[in-house]
Design an enzyme around this catalytic site. Structure first.
Site, PDB file in Angstrom:
ATOM      1  N   LYS A  43      35.958   7.684  48.372  1.00 53.70           N
ATOM      2  CA  LYS A  43      36.365   7.084  47.113  1.00 53.70           C
ATOM      3  C   LYS A  43      37.850   7.271  46.850  1.00 53.70           C
ATOM      4  O   LYS A  43      38.450   6.571  46.047  1.00 53.70           O
ATOM      5  CB  LYS A  43      35.611   7.743  45.949  1.00 53.70           C
ATOM      6  CG  LYS A  43      34.127   7.645  45.994  1.00 53.70           C
ATOM      7  CD  LYS A  43      33.558   8.401  44.756  1.00 53.70           C
ATOM      8  CE  LYS A  43      32.075   8.559  44.821  1.00 53.70           C
ATOM      9  NZ  LYS A  43      31.605   9.520  43.794  1.00 53.70           N
ATOM     10  N   GLY A  44      38.450   8.256  47.500  1.00 55.21           N
ATOM     11  CA  GLY A  44      39.805   8.699  47.152  1.00 55.21           C
ATOM     12  C   GLY A  44      40.892   7.637  47.198  1.00 55.21           C
ATOM     13  O   GLY A  44      41.882   7.726  46.483  1.00 55.21           O
ATOM     14  N   GLU A  99      44.151   4.893  53.533  1.00 59.13           N
ATOM     15  CA  GLU A  99      43.679   6.257  53.225  1.00 59.13           C
ATOM     16  C   GLU A  99      44.513   6.846  52.084  1.00 59.13           C
ATOM     17  O   GLU A  99      45.681   6.484  51.907  1.00 59.13           O
ATOM     18  CB  GLU A  99      43.861   7.147  54.458  1.00 59.13           C
ATOM     19  CG  GLU A  99      42.586   7.561  55.154  1.00 59.13           C
ATOM     20  CD  GLU A  99      41.644   8.451  54.355  1.00 59.13           C
ATOM     21  OE1 GLU A  99      41.630   8.406  53.110  1.00 59.13           O
ATOM     22  OE2 GLU A  99      40.892   9.205  54.975  1.00 59.13           O
ATOM     23  N   ASP A 100      43.919   7.782  51.369  1.00 51.56           N
ATOM     24  CA  ASP A 100      44.676   8.481  50.328  1.00 51.56           C
ATOM     25  C   ASP A 100      45.556   9.577  50.918  1.00 51.56           C
ATOM     26  O   ASP A 100      46.732   9.699  50.597  1.00 51.56           O
ATOM     27  CB  ASP A 100      43.720   9.071  49.261  1.00 51.56           C
ATOM     28  CG  ASP A 100      42.572   9.886  49.856  1.00 51.56           C
ATOM     29  OD1 ASP A 100      42.472  10.006  51.101  1.00 51.56           O
ATOM     30  OD2 ASP A 100      41.760  10.415  49.072  1.00 51.56           O
ATOM     31  N   ASP A 103      45.121  15.075  56.024  1.00 51.84           N
ATOM     32  CA  ASP A 103      45.265  16.526  55.896  1.00 51.84           C
ATOM     33  C   ASP A 103      45.106  17.131  57.300  1.00 51.84           C
ATOM     34  O   ASP A 103      46.052  17.134  58.077  1.00 51.84           O
ATOM     35  CB  ASP A 103      44.198  16.991  54.900  1.00 51.84           C
ATOM     36  CG  ASP A 103      44.259  18.464  54.553  1.00 51.84           C
ATOM     37  OD1 ASP A 103      45.334  19.057  54.699  1.00 51.84           O
ATOM     38  OD2 ASP A 103      43.244  19.029  54.126  1.00 51.84           O
ATOM     39  N   LYS A 131      49.983  15.724  54.927  1.00 46.31           N
ATOM     40  CA  LYS A 131      50.312  17.164  54.892  1.00 46.31           C
ATOM     41  C   LYS A 131      50.509  17.654  56.322  1.00 46.31           C
ATOM     42  O   LYS A 131      49.540  18.106  56.956  1.00 46.31           O
ATOM     43  CB  LYS A 131      49.130  17.941  54.303  1.00 46.31           C
ATOM     44  CG  LYS A 131      48.980  17.873  52.815  1.00 46.31           C
ATOM     45  CD  LYS A 131      47.951  18.937  52.392  1.00 46.31           C
ATOM     46  CE  LYS A 131      46.988  18.407  51.381  1.00 46.31           C
ATOM     47  NZ  LYS A 131      45.887  19.315  51.068  1.00 46.31           N
ATOM     48  N   PHE A 152      46.817  21.609  47.323  1.00 44.76           N
ATOM     49  CA  PHE A 152      45.657  20.766  47.042  1.00 44.76           C
ATOM     50  C   PHE A 152      46.039  19.869  45.866  1.00 44.76           C
ATOM     51  O   PHE A 152      46.312  20.354  44.767  1.00 44.76           O
ATOM     52  CB  PHE A 152      44.407  21.582  46.728  1.00 44.76           C
ATOM     53  CG  PHE A 152      43.190  20.705  46.682  1.00 44.76           C
ATOM     54  CD1 PHE A 152      42.560  20.310  47.859  1.00 44.76           C
ATOM     55  CD2 PHE A 152      42.703  20.245  45.471  1.00 44.76           C
ATOM     56  CE1 PHE A 152      41.456  19.466  47.827  1.00 44.76           C
ATOM     57  CE2 PHE A 152      41.596  19.393  45.430  1.00 44.76           C
ATOM     58  CZ  PHE A 152      40.976  19.006  46.610  1.00 44.76           C
ATOM     59  N   VAL A 153      46.106  18.565  46.129  1.00 43.67           N
ATOM     60  CA  VAL A 153      46.590  17.642  45.100  1.00 43.67           C
ATOM     61  C   VAL A 153      45.451  16.794  44.527  1.00 43.67           C
ATOM     62  O   VAL A 153      44.450  16.539  45.206  1.00 43.67           O
ATOM     63  CB  VAL A 153      47.712  16.730  45.638  1.00 43.67           C
ATOM     64  CG1 VAL A 153      48.984  17.525  45.878  1.00 43.67           C
ATOM     65  CG2 VAL A 153      47.304  15.995  46.902  1.00 43.67           C
ATOM     66  N   ASP A 159      40.431  13.596  43.972  1.00 44.83           N
ATOM     67  CA  ASP A 159      39.611  14.373  43.038  1.00 44.83           C
ATOM     68  C   ASP A 159      39.541  15.852  43.405  1.00 44.83           C
ATOM     69  O   ASP A 159      39.938  16.269  44.488  1.00 44.83           O
ATOM     70  CB  ASP A 159      38.171  13.842  43.048  1.00 44.83           C
ATOM     71  CG  ASP A 159      37.413  14.268  44.310  1.00 44.83           C
ATOM     72  OD1 ASP A 159      37.974  14.134  45.409  1.00 44.83           O
ATOM     73  OD2 ASP A 159      36.274  14.756  44.183  1.00 44.83           O
ATOM     74  N   ARG A 165      40.421  11.818  39.134  1.00 39.99           N
ATOM     75  CA  ARG A 165      40.767  10.593  39.855  1.00 39.99           C
ATOM     76  C   ARG A 165      41.570   9.633  38.987  1.00 39.99           C
ATOM     77  O   ARG A 165      42.346   8.831  39.488  1.00 39.99           O
ATOM     78  CB  ARG A 165      39.494   9.874  40.329  1.00 39.99           C
ATOM     79  CG  ARG A 165      38.712  10.621  41.407  1.00 39.99           C
ATOM     80  CD  ARG A 165      37.732   9.663  42.063  1.00 39.99           C
ATOM     81  NE  ARG A 165      36.677  10.349  42.787  1.00 39.99           N
ATOM     82  CZ  ARG A 165      36.754  10.767  44.056  1.00 39.99           C
ATOM     83  NH1 ARG A 165      37.870  10.604  44.724  1.00 39.99           N
ATOM     84  NH2 ARG A 165      35.744  11.351  44.642  1.00 39.99           N
TER      85      ARG A 165
HETATM   86  P1  5GP Z   1      41.232  15.547  56.677  1.00 38.34           P
HETATM   87  O1  5GP Z   1      40.015  15.133  57.440  1.00 38.34           O
HETATM   88  O2  5GP Z   1      42.501  14.864  57.142  1.00 38.34           O
HETATM   89  O3  5GP Z   1      41.383  17.045  56.650  1.00 38.34           O
HETATM   90  O4  5GP Z   1      40.981  15.198  55.174  1.00 38.34           O
HETATM   91  C1  5GP Z   1      40.999  13.942  54.686  1.00 38.34           C
HETATM   92  C2  5GP Z   1      40.215  13.833  53.399  1.00 38.34           C
HETATM   93  O5  5GP Z   1      40.095  15.085  52.727  1.00 38.34           O
HETATM   94  C3  5GP Z   1      40.978  12.929  52.451  1.00 38.34           C
HETATM   95  O6  5GP Z   1      40.588  11.594  52.614  1.00 38.34           O
HETATM   96  C4  5GP Z   1      40.613  13.516  51.094  1.00 38.34           C
HETATM   97  O7  5GP Z   1      39.411  12.938  50.653  1.00 38.34           O
HETATM   98  C5  5GP Z   1      40.388  14.985  51.365  1.00 38.34           C
HETATM   99  N1  5GP Z   1      41.601  15.790  51.070  1.00 38.34           N
HETATM  100  C6  5GP Z   1      42.463  16.358  51.937  1.00 38.34           C
HETATM  101  N2  5GP Z   1      43.450  17.011  51.302  1.00 38.34           N
HETATM  102  C7  5GP Z   1      43.230  16.832  49.984  1.00 38.34           C
HETATM  103  C8  5GP Z   1      43.924  17.235  48.799  1.00 38.34           C
HETATM  104  O8  5GP Z   1      44.978  17.895  48.789  1.00 38.34           O
HETATM  105  N3  5GP Z   1      43.357  16.841  47.625  1.00 38.34           N
HETATM  106  C9  5GP Z   1      42.217  16.115  47.548  1.00 38.34           C
HETATM  107  N4  5GP Z   1      41.771  15.799  46.346  1.00 38.34           N
HETATM  108  N5  5GP Z   1      41.539  15.712  48.641  1.00 38.34           N
HETATM  109  C10 5GP Z   1      42.045  16.066  49.848  1.00 38.34           C
END
Ligand code: 5GP
Length: 180
Positions: A43-44, A99-100, A103, A131, A152-153, A159, A165
């Protein structure tokens, strides 16, 4: 506003607006004359997606994919699960994943292999945030909004346990120790 009590602003609405305008111009150039499908990762990405597609001055179609990775935690489990699939074939089309945030990179690596197997003509990635200090998988982001430090944003679609959100900017969620 009560919603903003534990939030330290990081990227203002204006900064985000300006960045999306630039990204939209670059995407409009990149996809001239091509059949573009923009895929929103729920949803992000929903808020970023709705602004980004309106900044692309081309005919395009949209679709949605939903994955679940974190559950209610603020730390990635590294496990990615597909919850909702695309509604149309992307074979032979130019696909842009929206993508939002990238990470650790696990989610996007999973999505890229999943979508590649559907034989799009091209597959690119637009992400609002990145990040780099947290990366565990090699990820190439074709269209990036902002690089941020390891916080963590929340806000602008992102969210924490489904809250925040609807904040119109991106902020850092303070832990109890930080905010007290
Ligand atoms: P990854 O698989 O790259 O570690 O994480 C991606 C997903 O984790 C993002 O699409 C998001 O939903 C969530 N995520 C990663 N970092 C953050 C953050 O700082 N804040 C929030 N709200 N969600 C995050």
């Amino acid at each position: 506003m009560d919603l903003e009590k534990n939030i330290q602003p990081l990227l203002s609405t204006k900064q985000i607006e300006e960045k999306i305008k630039q990204m939209g111009e670059a995407l409009t150039q990149a996809y001239q004359g091509k059949e573009l499908v923009c895929v929103c990762i729920l949803k992000g990405s929903i808020v970023f997606f709705s602004d980004l597609i309106r900044s692309i001055d081309l005919p395009l179609t949209i679709d949605f994919l939903r994955v679940s990775s974190y559950g209610h935690a603020t730390v990635s489990s590294g496990e990615v699960r597909l919850v909702q699939d695309l509604s149309q074939s992307i074979e032979g089309k130019h696909v842009l994943i929206v993508e939002d945030i990238v990470d650790t990179g696990h989610t996007i690596s999973f999505l890229q292999s999943y979508l590649k197997a559907k034989h799009p003509k091209s597959l690119a990635l637009a992400s609002l945030l990145f990040k780099p200090s947290r990366t565990e998988c090699e990820v190439h982001i074709d269209h990036l909004g902002f690089t941020i430090d390891n916080h963590f944003v929340v806000g602008y679609g992102l969210d924490a346990a489904e809250k925040y959100r609807n904040l119109p900017y991106v902020g850092i969620l303070q832990t109890n120790e930080e905010s007290s």
